[in-house]
Scaffold this motif. Sequence first.
Motif, PDB file in Angstrom:
ATOM      1  N   GLN A  20       4.986  43.353 -12.312  1.00 13.55           N
ATOM      2  CA  GLN A  20       3.749  43.414 -11.541  1.00 13.55           C
ATOM      3  C   GLN A  20       2.685  42.476 -12.095  1.00 13.55           C
ATOM      4  OE1 GLN A  20       2.483  47.202 -10.321  1.00 13.55           O
ATOM      5  NE2 GLN A  20       4.349  47.390  -9.153  1.00 13.55           N
ATOM      6  N   ASP A  21       2.940  41.959 -13.315  1.00 12.37           N
ATOM      7  CA  ASP A  21       1.945  41.125 -13.946  1.00 12.37           C
ATOM      8  C   ASP A  21       2.288  39.638 -13.883  1.00 12.37           C
ATOM      9  OD1 ASP A  21       4.076  41.384 -15.674  1.00 12.37           O
ATOM     10  OD2 ASP A  21       3.056  42.959 -16.786  1.00 12.37           O
ATOM     11  N   GLY A  22       3.321  39.245 -13.122  1.00 14.84           N
ATOM     12  CA  GLY A  22       3.519  37.828 -12.834  1.00 14.84           C
ATOM     13  C   GLY A  22       4.661  37.128 -13.532  1.00 14.84           C
ATOM     14  N   CYS A  23       5.160  37.631 -14.689  1.00 14.87           N
ATOM     15  CA  CYS A  23       6.244  36.938 -15.375  1.00 14.87           C
ATOM     16  C   CYS A  23       7.577  37.539 -15.008  1.00 14.87           C
ATOM     17  CB  CYS A  23       6.093  37.043 -16.892  1.00 14.87           C
ATOM     18  SG  CYS A  23       5.128  35.730 -17.577  1.00 14.87           S
ATOM     19  N   LEU A  24       8.610  36.728 -15.186  1.00 13.50           N
ATOM     20  CA  LEU A  24       9.952  37.248 -14.972  1.00 13.50           C
ATOM     21  C   LEU A  24      10.352  38.072 -16.178  1.00 13.50           C
ATOM     22  CD1 LEU A  24      11.583  34.040 -13.598  1.00 13.50           C
ATOM     23  CD2 LEU A  24      11.287  36.168 -12.368  1.00 13.50           C
ATOM     24  N   GLY A  25      10.968  39.207 -15.938  1.00 11.80           N
ATOM     25  CA  GLY A  25      11.390  40.011 -17.076  1.00 11.80           C
ATOM     26  C   GLY A  25      12.597  40.836 -16.751  1.00 11.80           C
ATOM     27  N   GLY A  26      13.473  41.004 -17.732  1.00 15.62           N
ATOM     28  CA  GLY A  26      14.663  41.812 -17.531  1.00 15.62           C
ATOM     29  C   GLY A  26      14.363  43.296 -17.635  1.00 15.62           C
ATOM     30  N   ALA A  43       8.120  47.089 -27.188  1.00 13.61           N
ATOM     31  CA  ALA A  43       8.712  46.050 -26.333  1.00 13.61           C
ATOM     32  C   ALA A  43       8.675  44.693 -27.034  1.00 13.61           C
ATOM     33  CB  ALA A  43       7.967  45.985 -25.009  1.00 13.61           C
ATOM     34  N   PHE A  44       7.559  44.393 -27.692  1.00 14.25           N
ATOM     35  CA  PHE A  44       7.445  43.094 -28.365  1.00 14.25           C
ATOM     36  C   PHE A  44       8.479  42.971 -29.487  1.00 14.25           C
ATOM     37  CE2 PHE A  44       5.672  40.208 -31.559  1.00 14.25           C
ATOM     38  CZ  PHE A  44       5.535  39.064 -30.765  1.00 14.25           C
ATOM     39  N   ALA A  45       8.692  44.086 -30.201  1.00 13.17           N
ATOM     40  CA  ALA A  45       9.603  44.061 -31.353  1.00 13.17           C
ATOM     41  C   ALA A  45      11.046  43.776 -30.942  1.00 13.17           C
ATOM     42  CB  ALA A  45       9.513  45.383 -32.120  1.00 13.17           C
ATOM     43  N   GLN A  46      11.350  43.806 -29.650  1.00 10.30           N
ATOM     44  CA  GLN A  46      12.724  43.569 -29.215  1.00 10.30           C
ATOM     45  C   GLN A  46      13.022  42.083 -28.935  1.00 10.30           C
ATOM     46  OE1 GLN A  46      13.410  46.362 -26.041  1.00 10.30           O
ATOM     47  NE2 GLN A  46      12.738  48.022 -27.379  1.00 10.30           N
ATOM     48  N   SER A 252       7.027  37.524 -23.907  1.00 13.54           N
ATOM     49  CA  SER A 252       6.695  38.084 -25.223  1.00 13.54           C
ATOM     50  C   SER A 252       5.182  38.251 -25.371  1.00 13.54           C
ATOM     51  CB  SER A 252       7.278  37.228 -26.349  1.00 13.54           C
ATOM     52  OG  SER A 252       6.639  35.970 -26.426  1.00 13.54           O
ATOM     53  N   TRP A 253       4.400  37.329 -24.820  1.00 14.11           N
ATOM     54  CA  TRP A 253       2.936  37.481 -24.860  1.00 14.11           C
ATOM     55  C   TRP A 253       2.502  38.681 -24.025  1.00 14.11           C
ATOM     56  CZ3 TRP A 253       0.135  35.741 -28.502  1.00 14.11           C
ATOM     57  CH2 TRP A 253       0.415  34.526 -29.112  1.00 14.11           C
ATOM     58  N   GLN A 254       3.207  38.889 -22.924  1.00 14.64           N
ATOM     59  CA  GLN A 254       2.855  40.054 -22.104  1.00 14.64           C
ATOM     60  C   GLN A 254       3.205  41.340 -22.839  1.00 14.64           C
ATOM     61  OE1 GLN A 254       4.635  39.054 -18.194  1.00 14.64           O
ATOM     62  NE2 GLN A 254       2.511  38.710 -17.618  1.00 14.64           N
TER      63      GLN A 254
END
Length: 307
Positions: A20-26, A43-46, A252-254
């Motif tokens: 919903q925030d614009g980036c592609l993500g799995g 999430a970032f730690a992954q 990763s920034w998200q």
Amino acid sequence: MIRTAGESEKIGGRLLSLRQDGCLGGRYRAGVSAVPEDYTFEAFAQHGFYEVVNRHLVDVTLRLRDLSSAPVKRVLDLACGTGAVTKLLIEGLEKNGDHAEVIAVDPSESALEKARRLIGSGARFIRCTAESFGARVPKTDVIVFCNAIHLLEEKDSVVEQAHDVLNRDGVLAFNTSFYEGAYPPGTERFYKLWMLRALQQLKREHPHLKLDRSRPEAMRWLTPGEYRELLERHGFIVEHMNAEVAEMTCESWQDISHYSEFVKGALPGIPVEIGSPILKRSVAQAFEELKMKSLPRNWLQVVARAA
Ligand SMILES: C[S@@+](CC[C@H](N)C(=O)[O-])C[C@H]1O[C@@H](n2cnc3c(N)ncnc32)[C@H](O)[C@@H]1O
């Protein structure tokens, strides 16, 4: 072009959701949920690059400690968060054939809960801060303090306690990507654009909210030289200090924008539930405008021996 939420796109044969925030993500996270949001670091730690820099630090640390003739009996993961580094420590000890007790501490109960789920009985968990851990843990041979030292205003007390808690030949390691030198040359414009877009969104959507600029010193980033002086002031000898480059993606920034402490640092004074989605949307905008796929960022890696 910034795509709208709900769209999907097939990339490399794999169907990825558009967040919903614009980036592609799995790993799609819906923006609206009946469950209160938990603004942790999980999430970032992954992300792969994060594991790589932390694994390198853990490897150098255990290798340095293994130069001592005394066996490693205990290891402390200070500010363990959701347990990503605790896991690396346990794996590193196993690889070396070291049978050591692992103690992991953090002040956040929700982070500890996630770490317990990840690690199970592989570590003992204690809830406390880095400012007061000295009185709560037994003597140890290794302290690893990853991605947290920049969060503390009072760094001297932590390093002093670390020296008191370490046995002879003990080793303290830490890393941070929030230090003077973290931005490789040429990358500053990305941060400026990101903040500009974030502040524009904040003004548009919440015109009554203002940044709290009253404590600029609180979050001052130290230089590598200042970190060295800090360690030497408390009886440590710096054995390893280098900058390791990690390639950070938009996703990763998200994910780091989902972490409460990051939001507080980037948009001081703005409630996390407002700041976090703004940072996620505006970073996607900055990546899009600068036509970037990833951005290099320096991690300062430090290992010191208690003299
Ligand atoms: C960015 S996370 C890092 C977690 C883990 N060390 C890693 O590298 O994946 C920072 C952690 O520091 C913890 N923290 C924040 N303030 C702290 C303090 N004063 N003392 C100890 N830990 C703190 C947070 O709860 C969080 O779990």
